[in-house]
Write a protein that holds these residues in place. Structure first.
Motif, PDB file in Angstrom:
ATOM      1  N   UNK A  40       6.183   0.042   1.052  1.00 13.22           N
ATOM      2  CA  UNK A  40       4.958   0.832   0.956  1.00 13.22           C
ATOM      3  C   UNK A  40       4.296   0.651  -0.405  1.00 13.22           C
ATOM      4  N   UNK A  41       5.116   0.559  -1.458  1.00 18.40           N
ATOM      5  CA  UNK A  41       4.557   0.335  -2.788  1.00 18.40           C
ATOM      6  C   UNK A  41       3.885  -1.019  -2.905  1.00 18.40           C
ATOM      7  N   UNK A  42       4.501  -2.046  -2.321  1.00 10.75           N
ATOM      8  CA  UNK A  42       3.919  -3.386  -2.353  1.00 10.75           C
ATOM      9  C   UNK A  42       2.627  -3.446  -1.535  1.00 10.75           C
ATOM     10  N   UNK A  43       2.606  -2.738  -0.402  1.00 11.12           N
ATOM     11  CA  UNK A  43       1.388  -2.711   0.415  1.00 11.12           C
ATOM     12  C   UNK A  43       0.247  -2.013  -0.319  1.00 11.12           C
ATOM     13  N   UNK A  44       0.579  -0.940  -1.036  1.00 15.64           N
ATOM     14  CA  UNK A  44      -0.450  -0.241  -1.805  1.00 15.64           C
ATOM     15  C   UNK A  44      -0.982  -1.108  -2.938  1.00 15.64           C
ATOM     16  N   UNK A  45      -0.093  -1.908  -3.537  1.00 10.27           N
ATOM     17  CA  UNK A  45      -0.495  -2.728  -4.684  1.00 10.27           C
ATOM     18  C   UNK A  45      -1.212  -4.008  -4.265  1.00 10.27           C
ATOM     19  N   UNK A  46      -0.751  -4.641  -3.167  1.00 13.50           N
ATOM     20  CA  UNK A  46      -1.274  -5.960  -2.807  1.00 13.50           C
ATOM     21  C   UNK A  46      -1.944  -6.000  -1.435  1.00 13.50           C
ATOM     22  N   UNK A  47      -1.948  -4.868  -0.729  1.00 14.24           N
ATOM     23  CA  UNK A  47      -2.579  -4.835   0.581  1.00 14.24           C
ATOM     24  C   UNK A  47      -1.604  -5.133   1.698  1.00 14.24           C
TER      25      UNK A  47
END
Length: 255
Positions: A40-47
């Motif tokens: 979820x953190x990676x999706x928030x940061x990179x889409x």
């Protein structure tokens, strides 16, 4: 929990591997929770369209201890130290300090094992340290682990028909056994809810309210869930497999 190692592969679809540990080790459920949070953190940061694969894991029982914090829970167990001067020391770990460890070296004197008084080894002098894992009955570790895995997977198949979405974890350090059932979350109205490797969203959210469709759920399966008869049969099978292996080893030794 703390990070032992973090690697990112250099490829079109990078693979991120996070190796974590903790005072009591790291279980599958904790791995799953960390994986979800990192995703979820990676999706928030990179889409959401970012292309990568993520693996959160714990150090294997035979992997070297690379962080001073890992030593504490191995007090009383035997370690193999490879020192910077090229020598090796083996013996029980007796104490851990911020600067290093104390180990009672076991040596052979005239074919007899002798334990020396505890000696101090600074972390800076330790090139590599691994926990010495041994099984009785002269059966090597990989063989015993394979036997245990096979026995418990047979028990799983008898109850659940298939074992492909199950993880069997035997901790050789303390003898603990963990069996985890992994299922993918699907919509409550999906035709796939009857598949053995699927779980409806409503059922998954009873475990954790923030679960979403497409995520994986890891559920612990207690050994008593298999029933007394199945457990006794597994025990008898394990004993027989070990006896057969002992006979084979004895035959190979003296043939």
């Amino acid at each position: 929990l703390y990070v032992v190692d973090l690697t990112v592969s250099d490829s079109v679809m990078p693979k991120i591997t996070a190796t974590l540990d903790g005072p009591n080790g790291l279980g599958i459920q904790e791995c799953a929770q960390v994986t979800r949070r990192l995703n979820r953190g990676l999706e928030e940061a990179y889409g959401e369209e970012a292309a990568y694969s993520l693996e959160v894991t714990s150090p294997g029982a035979d992997q070297p201890l690379t962080d001073p914090r890992q030593y504490q829970r191995h007090i009383g167990r035997s370690l193999l130290l490879k020192l910077a001067d090229g020598t090796e020391k083996t013996g029980p770990l007796t104490a851990v300090t911020p600067e290093g460890i104390e180990l009672e070296e076991v040596i052979k004197v005239k074919s007899k094992k002798t334990t020396l008084p505890a000696a101090f080894f600074p972390f800076g002098d330790i090139k590599e340290a691994t926990v010495v894992i041994s099984f009785n009955r002269n059966i090597d570790r990989p063989t015993m682990m394979s036997i245990l895995d096979d026995v418990f997977r047979t028990m799983i198949r008898k109850k659940f028909e298939d074992d492909s979405n199950f993880d069997v974890i035997v901790n050789p350090d303390n003898g603990d056994l963990e069996i985890w059932r992994n299922r993918e979350i699907v919509d409550d109205d999906s035709e796939d809810i009857w598949d053995l490797d699927k779980i409806p969203l409503a059922e998954a959210q009873k475990i954790e309210p923030d679960f979403e469709i497409g995520e994986s759920v890891a559920e612990p399966i207690k050994i008593e869930d298999f029933g007394r008869r199945a457990v006794l049969l597994a025990r008898q099978t394990l004993i027989q497999r070990v006896k057969d292996m002992e006979r084979d080893n004895l035959y190979q030794k003296y043939k």
